[in-house]
Design an enzyme around this catalytic site. Sequence first.
Site, PDB file in Angstrom:
ATOM      1  N   GLY A 166      37.954  42.877  43.154  1.00 57.81           N
ATOM      2  CA  GLY A 166      38.202  41.515  43.633  1.00 57.81           C
ATOM      3  C   GLY A 166      37.434  40.421  42.938  1.00 57.81           C
ATOM      4  O   GLY A 166      37.059  39.430  43.567  1.00 57.81           O
ATOM      5  N   LEU A 167      37.212  40.553  41.620  1.00 52.48           N
ATOM      6  CA  LEU A 167      36.503  39.517  40.865  1.00 52.48           C
ATOM      7  C   LEU A 167      37.433  38.771  39.911  1.00 52.48           C
ATOM      8  O   LEU A 167      36.985  38.124  38.979  1.00 52.48           O
ATOM      9  CB  LEU A 167      35.331  40.131  40.090  1.00 52.48           C
ATOM     10  CG  LEU A 167      34.229  40.753  40.937  1.00 52.48           C
ATOM     11  CD1 LEU A 167      33.142  41.354  40.054  1.00 52.48           C
ATOM     12  CD2 LEU A 167      33.627  39.724  41.886  1.00 52.48           C
TER      13      LEU A 167
ATOM     14  N   GLY B 213      39.790  39.866  37.713  1.00 53.25           N
ATOM     15  CA  GLY B 213      39.875  40.378  36.356  1.00 53.25           C
ATOM     16  C   GLY B 213      41.233  40.175  35.715  1.00 53.25           C
ATOM     17  O   GLY B 213      41.315  39.834  34.528  1.00 53.25           O
ATOM     18  N   SER B 214      42.313  40.365  36.479  1.00 58.34           N
ATOM     19  CA  SER B 214      43.657  40.192  35.916  1.00 58.34           C
ATOM     20  C   SER B 214      43.923  38.741  35.532  1.00 58.34           C
ATOM     21  O   SER B 214      44.405  38.448  34.437  1.00 58.34           O
ATOM     22  CB  SER B 214      44.711  40.663  36.928  1.00 58.34           C
ATOM     23  OG  SER B 214      44.621  42.050  37.145  1.00 58.34           O
ATOM     24  N   SER B 215      43.596  37.823  36.438  1.00 58.81           N
ATOM     25  CA  SER B 215      43.854  36.413  36.146  1.00 58.81           C
ATOM     26  C   SER B 215      42.973  35.912  35.008  1.00 58.81           C
ATOM     27  O   SER B 215      43.357  34.985  34.282  1.00 58.81           O
ATOM     28  CB  SER B 215      43.658  35.549  37.393  1.00 58.81           C
ATOM     29  OG  SER B 215      42.337  35.663  37.885  1.00 58.81           O
ATOM     30  N   ALA B 216      41.802  36.526  34.803  1.00 56.74           N
ATOM     31  CA  ALA B 216      40.950  36.133  33.685  1.00 56.74           C
ATOM     32  C   ALA B 216      41.618  36.469  32.355  1.00 56.74           C
ATOM     33  O   ALA B 216      41.562  35.694  31.394  1.00 56.74           O
ATOM     34  CB  ALA B 216      39.588  36.822  33.779  1.00 56.74           C
TER      35      ALA B 216
ATOM     36  N   ASP C 278      41.660  31.752  42.500  1.00 57.40           N
ATOM     37  CA  ASP C 278      41.100  32.352  41.290  1.00 57.40           C
ATOM     38  C   ASP C 278      41.566  31.618  40.046  1.00 57.40           C
ATOM     39  O   ASP C 278      40.789  31.377  39.112  1.00 57.40           O
ATOM     40  CB  ASP C 278      41.512  33.820  41.193  1.00 57.40           C
ATOM     41  CG  ASP C 278      41.052  34.623  42.386  1.00 57.40           C
ATOM     42  OD1 ASP C 278      40.383  34.050  43.269  1.00 57.40           O
ATOM     43  OD2 ASP C 278      41.368  35.824  42.453  1.00 57.40           O
TER      44      ASP C 278
ATOM     45  N   PRO D  73      34.611  44.282  36.213  1.00 57.54           N
ATOM     46  CA  PRO D  73      34.906  45.541  36.917  1.00 57.54           C
ATOM     47  C   PRO D  73      36.289  45.488  37.556  1.00 57.54           C
ATOM     48  O   PRO D  73      36.693  44.477  38.133  1.00 57.54           O
ATOM     49  CB  PRO D  73      33.808  45.615  37.990  1.00 57.54           C
ATOM     50  CG  PRO D  73      32.721  44.708  37.503  1.00 57.54           C
ATOM     51  CD  PRO D  73      33.401  43.623  36.726  1.00 57.54           C
TER      52      PRO D  73
END
Length: 496
Positions: A265-266, A268-271, A316, A261
């Site tokens: 703040g999970l 997502g971009s760095s993933a 992260d 999502p």
Amino acid sequence: MLCADQNFDVAQVIRFFRSKPGELIIYYELEEGERVSSRGIVEVCPETHRITRFLEKPEDRCTASRLASVVFYCIRRDTLSYLSHFIHLQPQATGRTFGVFWEWLVNKKKLDVFGMKLPTGFQLIGQVGLSDYTKWLTHYSTKKQDNPAKPITCRSYARVGLMGNPSDGFNGKTIAMTISNFWAEVTLVESQTLALVPHPLNDPTEFGSLQDLFCISRREGYLGGLRLLQATCKKFYQFCSKRGIALTKQNFTLKYDTNIPRQVGLAGSSAIVSATLKCLMKFYNITDNDLPKPIRANFILSVETDELFITAGLQDRVVQVYEGLVYMDFSKKLMDEQGYGNYVSMDMCNLPPFWLAYLSDPSDSGRIHSNIRQRWLNGEAVVVEAMRSFAELTDQARAAIKDGDWSRLAQLMDQNFELRRSIYTDDCLGPGNLRMVQLARQFGSAVKLPGSGGAVVGLCLDQARLVEMRQAFQEGGCVFCVIAPYNPSASSAAQA
């Protein structure tokens, strides 16, 4: 010589050569079965890339290095004058080889010689003829036709900060965990040109109507994942050039997908960046020795902060590189001395059932980072003390997890949130976050923010109340799920 993959990027090699105050040797890591006694072996300083010793076809016991010269050298004009002296010292023709010449220049004359690694295998080094080249070129050409390159697909997972965040950006300590509920996936396939494929939802360029444009832009924002792919590729080439790694001249097509999502703040971009980097490393045969995990986390952070100006910390990126449940210490002493923190993977057996809820519309999630960084840099006592307290809570949580004391861990999670609330204030946290925290506490659950805002993570030890709480969150317009931890050890065992 013949490279076992493709020709390497000569322009990259020349730029690296011009950046160094000395000569250049291209080298590679010996494959299994190749003996050091068959090659010129170099010993290289990993920080400066300086060749500290050159050994021409040494015995195994003479060196621990398995880095072999591929007989590709860049020599400055002034250095050519050494040749006449070297030839004079070698009256026998058998001693007049380039390998012995470099051994003499590096070991005896102490000339500044630098190395650049080519991450691939080699054939035809030494005494070979045209027929040998023809045979191997035919072999590789046929092999490529019969076995076209398979796509490379890599995943990186969303993460939740269980303790200590947001102190990772303030020389604090944190514990975070990757979760398999949400992930980003990147696929790379070799192609004639280098292409980045837009995601149909996250990078739209066509809309059904102006209303569709409005709704998608409001929900998804303006910045999709394509910029993350491009920035990672750019930074990867730059990194390899600076680290003395000569890449092969191969093009590829990159595409991505993600179900993490957005704006909650999970990570997502760095993933997406992390998964892209995994693909590039596999494609170019870059190993953990070339790009160690702590440096990889720094690399991912630099893509986001230096290239895209995203406000972020190391937590992260570290947990997405190491995967699983990770304790992180970012103390100033460690960061100053080695450039990264102390990262420890923790046992994930018998973890309690953590849960996650996030806003379906995170537009009011607040401005979490606020002006805390400037206050911290100014040495404001209340902020400095808070970051120290985050670190203490993290150490206590580490002990609670080790002991399986989940009641104590729940208490610490609540303390983590209240400490964060005290320095960031309710206005910064935002009404949506506060509403989710209040709702969780009505059911006796521990709760805190897992990231920068828009989601909450909790620990409810009463299974009956957990079911009731799920319904309450869903009725309140939130998405609710029980966390499925991603354990890399269990995943590796299952694949084996």
